[in-house]
Design an enzyme around this catalytic site. Sequence first.
Site, mmCIF file in Angstrom:
data_model
loop_
_atom_site.group_PDB
_atom_site.id
_atom_site.type_symbol
_atom_site.label_atom_id
_atom_site.label_comp_id
_atom_site.label_asym_id
_atom_site.label_seq_id
_atom_site.Cartn_x
_atom_site.Cartn_y
_atom_site.Cartn_z
ATOM 1 N N SER A 406 0.899 -1.550 0.259
ATOM 2 C CA SER A 406 -0.302 0.350 0.127
ATOM 3 C C SER A 406 1.049 0.742 -0.124
ATOM 4 O O SER A 406 0.325 2.435 -0.007
ATOM 5 C CB SER A 406 -0.941 0.173 1.053
ATOM 6 O OG SER A 406 -0.220 -0.086 2.253
ATOM 7 N N HIS A 427 -2.299 -2.569 -5.580
ATOM 8 C CA HIS A 427 -2.842 -1.731 -4.629
ATOM 9 C C HIS A 427 -4.472 -2.163 -4.354
ATOM 10 O O HIS A 427 -4.942 -1.661 -5.160
ATOM 11 C CB HIS A 427 -2.691 -0.929 -4.366
ATOM 12 C CG HIS A 427 -3.154 -0.147 -2.761
ATOM 13 N ND1 HIS A 427 -2.924 1.306 -2.448
ATOM 14 C CD2 HIS A 427 -3.034 -0.807 -1.884
ATOM 15 C CE1 HIS A 427 -3.250 1.289 -1.601
ATOM 16 N NE2 HIS A 427 -3.568 -0.255 -0.786
ATOM 17 N N GLU A 439 -5.346 0.489 -7.170
ATOM 18 C CA GLU A 439 -4.575 1.108 -7.582
ATOM 19 C C GLU A 439 -3.954 0.362 -8.802
ATOM 20 O O GLU A 439 -3.018 -0.679 -7.949
ATOM 21 C CB GLU A 439 -3.396 1.737 -6.097
ATOM 22 C CG GLU A 439 -4.470 2.994 -6.082
ATOM 23 C CD GLU A 439 -3.620 3.939 -5.097
ATOM 24 O OE1 GLU A 439 -2.843 3.038 -4.539
ATOM 25 O OE2 GLU A 439 -3.792 4.991 -4.906
ATOM 26 N N ASN A 477 -3.865 6.626 -0.645
ATOM 27 C CA ASN A 477 -2.912 6.633 1.045
ATOM 28 C C ASN A 477 -2.071 7.675 0.993
ATOM 29 O O ASN A 477 -2.048 8.947 2.837
ATOM 30 C CB ASN A 477 -1.992 5.474 1.486
ATOM 31 C CG ASN A 477 -2.832 4.243 1.331
ATOM 32 O OD1 ASN A 477 -3.990 4.653 1.679
ATOM 33 N ND2 ASN A 477 -2.627 2.985 1.478
#
Length: 697
Positions: A406, A427, A439, A477
């Site tokens: 991540s 991801h 992702e 993130n």
Amino acid sequence: MTNPVTYETQGAIAVLRINNPPVNALSQAVRQGLSDGMDRAEADRDVKAVLIVGEGRAFIAGADITEFGKLPMEPNLPDLCTRIESSPLLVAASMHGVTLGGGLEVALGTHYRIAQPTARLGLPEVHLGLLPGAGGTQRLPRLTGADKAIEIMISGRQIKAAEALELGLLDKVEEGDPQEVGLAFVNELLANGAPRRAVSELPAAAPIDWEAAHAGALKKGRGQINVGTIVRAVQAASELGFAEGMERERGLFMELLQSDQSKGMIHAFFNERAVSNLPELKGVAPRALNAIGVIGGGTMGAGIATAALLAKLDVVLIETGQEQADAARGRIEGNLQGALKRGKISQPQYDALTTKALTLATNYASLGEVDLVVEAVFEDMAVKKEVFAKLDAACKQGAILASNTSYLDVDEIAAATSRPEDVIGLHFFSPAHVMKLLEVVVADKTAADVVATGFELGKRLGKISVRSGVCDGFIGNRILAAYRTAADHMVLDGASPYQIDSALTGFGFAMGPFAVGDLAGLDIGWMTRKRKAADRHPDERVPTYADRLCEEGHFGRKTGAGYYLYEAGSRASVPNPRIPELIAAEQAELNITPRDFSDEEIVRRYMCAMVNEAAKVVEEGIARRPADVDMVLLFGYGFPRYGGGPLKWADLQGLAGVLADIEHYAQEDAWFWKPAPLLKSLVADGRSFDDLNRAGG
Ligand code: T1G
């Protein structure tokens, strides 16, 4: 431009056939073609009836959404539906595939309706921030009653033919060529002397408790406004004559069409599709994709395996030992039991998936035939490198090696193999078989056909796949870290975590940042803060109260205590009294006098932090376009769909105002609130993020 509506007569029946690929959207040309076709049929003395059918895979998918925002062009759809209905000829529609939005409104303007057994009908305008604006809110209640009409329009769901028949939306369901069964049906009607039957002439729907329906709709809509407007339009259908009701519907529709929420949802509609159409992949064929490997059967690995099994891919899952492999099987079977309960798969399918399609192993040699492997092991670079070295040796030539990391550096992971061109980041978001976002993290050496295969896998798994470059946290993130920090700063300055959570759910997020932290596990953020401590800028303001909470062993739901206290076995939660103590202690240490925050200021600061970091992510090329960031926040982070995503929200708010607020906040904390250069240049040039989207293709 050829006429997308052809005209032919079959005996006494004029057939109007719509051919406007890919889904027969009601473009101006189609509307004109239908209107001209009706005129022509009525001018032909031998014609007694009209049949409307669609070419290709759908009857009509609705109004042409690409026309929204442009100057309206005659004939408008409401008038066309009324024009069809008021014809002296008997008019019928024969439907197949989807009949949605304006398509169903055209059908409701006819006198009789027949459909294929596999046909699906619906009024999904609610998902565009609108309401059915071509008579749907006035005709549907006359057929189904107010309550059912409201349910259909607020859910926007697709109704199967059998239910549509029961509801009176259809007169007949019959398998066959839509035109053939339609002609037979109309001939039967003519032979039986069936009368014209205008839905608008049916009695108005009986009244219901409109205030309760309106309040209930808004409560469920969680900030979405058009759900309440739909109730008001149905109320007009019950209280006003048809013509007045149509006027009222038109007014309400036009109001919604101008609303920011509708602009946000239409932005989402187009970009959830556009985001996976990368120009650089034009003509690039993905590699074969029949079987995948998964390394690690924890929550993420089991979720990824579940998603792949449901997409009819064979899965080989590797765990460290038999006990771990059995536990992984249990998680996967638990996930599939959920799909079984929800009717997504049948029992025989469940049995096949858990026996033939799924293999659990403890030896990498079992990966010899897979086309792609997704590694989902502990988030530690050394562990990842060891796994990738083993994959490099075990997997066949051309197999793709993907990491579900991540935030770790995919370039560094690729360097641990002899085939960096085959390495990519995929991801997933937890739970991986439920969350729509994927992702696709493209490293420096990742080959184009490997990227294409990543998007192909995403498509097969039903994901919204977004291309990301390599940076700490990729797109989502990285932006989360920024707006979460803004929230922590507000906590130190006096806003309670609970007020922040409440302000953000009021804005439309499914959950506020602190409740989300409790759900995901506070230890993840704690680890991230420790990992980043070494590179911290001296001017960075780093709250520590959350670290104290973790040091006491409170990681959120999984330990029963975090920002909230969780009773075992119940979803109820209450604020944790330990939190104000930890915050007060840090405020005392820092000599901070807490101040009040309004909900508006909380939302504004939170959103400005999100926009500012998102602008940097776009500027650095980590995200290809602003709309890509919007899709990440919509499908991975609970951003309300009616906001369209943070950069659409910023455009609608006005970038100059957003920048002015960021510059104002920067007076308190110049490091955190340093305005993104891209944001400054857009404001200077009078451009929007949407201008960049258009330029980005
Ligand atoms: N207008 C314009 N383009 C449309 C469209 C539409 N209504 N529907 C789909 N497309 C495009 C889509 O962008 C994509 O384009 C291609 O068709 C294939 O779509 C007055 C105001 C019909 C179930 O909301 O739900 O009527 O990316 O990839 O998965 O009351 O599209 O290929 O260039 O989604 O098979 C109401 C929206 C409109 C239906 C097909 N109708 N569409 O799904 O293919 S508002 C809708 C869908 C209205 C009236 C109101 C789905 C689909 P491209 P796709 P799919």
